[in-house]
Design a protein around this motif. Structure first.
Motif, PDB file in Angstrom:
ATOM      1  N   UNK A 157       0.856  -1.189   0.000  1.00 20.29           N
ATOM      2  CA  UNK A 157       0.000   0.000   0.000  1.00 20.29           C
ATOM      3  C   UNK A 157       0.888   1.234   0.000  1.00 20.29           C
ATOM      4  N   UNK A 158       0.857   1.980  -1.053  1.00 18.11           N
ATOM      5  CA  UNK A 158       1.648   3.196  -1.131  1.00 18.11           C
ATOM      6  C   UNK A 158       0.736   4.365  -1.432  1.00 18.11           C
ATOM      7  N   UNK A 159       0.427   5.162  -0.413  1.00 15.43           N
ATOM      8  CA  UNK A 159      -0.398   6.340  -0.683  1.00 15.43           C
ATOM      9  C   UNK A 159       0.344   7.266  -1.632  1.00 15.43           C
ATOM     10  N   UNK A 160      -0.381   7.995  -2.467  1.00 11.53           N
ATOM     11  CA  UNK A 160       0.270   8.805  -3.489  1.00 11.53           C
ATOM     12  C   UNK A 160       1.130   9.922  -2.915  1.00 11.53           C
ATOM     13  N   UNK A 161       0.698  10.544  -1.852  1.00 14.82           N
ATOM     14  CA  UNK A 161       1.484  11.643  -1.307  1.00 14.82           C
ATOM     15  C   UNK A 161       1.565  11.523   0.189  1.00 14.82           C
ATOM     16  N   UNK A 178       0.282  19.000   9.938  1.00 12.84           N
ATOM     17  CA  UNK A 178      -0.235  18.657  11.269  1.00 12.84           C
ATOM     18  C   UNK A 178      -0.456  17.149  11.442  1.00 12.84           C
ATOM     19  N   UNK A 179      -0.927  16.483  10.399  1.00 11.60           N
ATOM     20  CA  UNK A 179      -1.144  15.034  10.498  1.00 11.60           C
ATOM     21  C   UNK A 179       0.179  14.283  10.624  1.00 11.60           C
ATOM     22  N   UNK A 216      -1.355   4.421  11.514  1.00  8.61           N
ATOM     23  CA  UNK A 216      -1.339   5.887  11.612  1.00  8.61           C
ATOM     24  C   UNK A 216      -0.127   6.469  10.860  1.00  8.61           C
ATOM     25  N   UNK A 217       1.021   5.823  11.030  1.00  2.39           N
ATOM     26  CA  UNK A 217       2.213   6.283  10.309  1.00  2.39           C
ATOM     27  C   UNK A 217       2.013   6.154   8.796  1.00  2.39           C
ATOM     28  N   UNK A 218       1.375   5.055   8.395  1.00  2.75           N
ATOM     29  CA  UNK A 218       1.164   4.797   6.968  1.00  2.75           C
ATOM     30  C   UNK A 218       0.171   5.804   6.388  1.00  2.75           C
ATOM     31  N   UNK A 219      -0.890   6.050   7.139  1.00  2.00           N
ATOM     32  CA  UNK A 219      -1.913   6.981   6.641  1.00  2.00           C
ATOM     33  C   UNK A 219      -1.389   8.420   6.562  1.00  2.00           C
ATOM     34  N   UNK A 220      -0.398   8.734   7.378  1.00  2.00           N
ATOM     35  CA  UNK A 220       0.222  10.063   7.295  1.00  2.00           C
ATOM     36  C   UNK A 220       1.218  10.129   6.134  1.00  2.00           C
ATOM     37  N   UNK A 221       1.504   8.979   5.551  1.00  2.00           N
ATOM     38  CA  UNK A 221       2.451   8.937   4.428  1.00  2.00           C
ATOM     39  C   UNK A 221       3.894   8.839   4.865  1.00  2.00           C
ATOM     40  N   UNK A 224       8.801   0.409   6.003  1.00  4.64           N
ATOM     41  CA  UNK A 224       9.882   1.205   5.423  1.00  4.64           C
ATOM     42  C   UNK A 224       9.482   2.674   5.458  1.00  4.64           C
ATOM     43  N   UNK A 225      10.436   3.546   5.737  1.00  2.56           N
ATOM     44  CA  UNK A 225      10.153   4.990   5.670  1.00  2.56           C
ATOM     45  C   UNK A 225       9.967   5.409   4.224  1.00  2.56           C
ATOM     46  N   UNK A 226       9.078   6.360   3.990  1.00  3.91           N
ATOM     47  CA  UNK A 226       8.911   6.936   2.648  1.00  3.91           C
ATOM     48  C   UNK A 226       9.798   8.185   2.550  1.00  3.91           C
ATOM     49  N   UNK A 227      11.085   7.920   2.655  1.00  6.36           N
ATOM     50  CA  UNK A 227      12.051   9.023   2.762  1.00  6.36           C
ATOM     51  C   UNK A 227      11.968   9.986   1.582  1.00  6.36           C
ATOM     52  N   UNK A 228      11.898   9.447   0.376  1.00  5.19           N
ATOM     53  CA  UNK A 228      11.890  10.325  -0.802  1.00  5.19           C
ATOM     54  C   UNK A 228      10.633  11.187  -0.847  1.00  5.19           C
TER      55      UNK A 228
END
Lengths: 108, 108
Positions: free
Chosen positions: B5-9, B14-15, B59-64, B78-82
């Motif tokens: 699951x990779x949210x687009x952005x 605040x989130x 929660x971390x995933x939904x915040x991207x 995994x962190x979405x560092x980029x």
């Protein structure tokens, strides 16, 4: 201008992030960061009333992010930039930059 | 290894700060940041049970901030560092540095 209440240090990181994660408080910190100096309380919020704003100022102050200063008999707010940078180098700047970025309509 | 699951952005600031301000989630992100790669879920927490950890990961995933990746049939984090650096340059690094700093007993 003299400090009214200056906590000795800044809070631990979760409390600082907890203080910053509220949109009203984040906007207060963003404006203070952009001003680079003490700012009159009423110039730091628009969407909430005075007592709600006082509550938000208290949370920021208790986290060690801001302090109150007296200017001409009135309480103004100021970022504790030095204390924050000493405790967590770069964090406050990164959050303020991100907050300015978050308002940029070209970002999304 | 493929993204489950990779949210687009990433979420708004605040989130993101709200996701990071919880001590359990902050520690998950700190470990992921220090690892610099995907990490098995169970290596990212100790003080909570599996279902609570799943809630925090969500929660971390939904915040991207993070994403799930499949490694040998198991879900790792995994962190979405980029994506984070693109949205808010320097923020994630500053928070991870601060989290490492916050654990340093010589700081206070």
């Amino acid at each position: 201008m003299s400090d009214a209440t200056t906590p000795p240090g800044v809070a631990e990181l979760p409390a600082i992030l907890g203080a910053l994660q509220d949109p009203v408080r984040l906007e207060m910190v963003r404006r203070l960061g952009n001003a680079g100096t003490a700012v009159r309380c009423t110039d730091l919020y628009e969407t909430v009333g005075k007592s709600t704003a006082s509550h938000h100022f208290k949370i920021l102050r208790e986290a060690g992010v801001t302090e109150r200063v007296m200017v001409d008999g009135n309480i103004w707010q100021r970022l504790r930039t030095e204390a924050m940078d000493e405790a967590f180098p770069g964090l406050l700047t990164a959050v303020i930059d991100a907050a300015n970025q978050d308002l940029d309509p070209t970002r999304k």
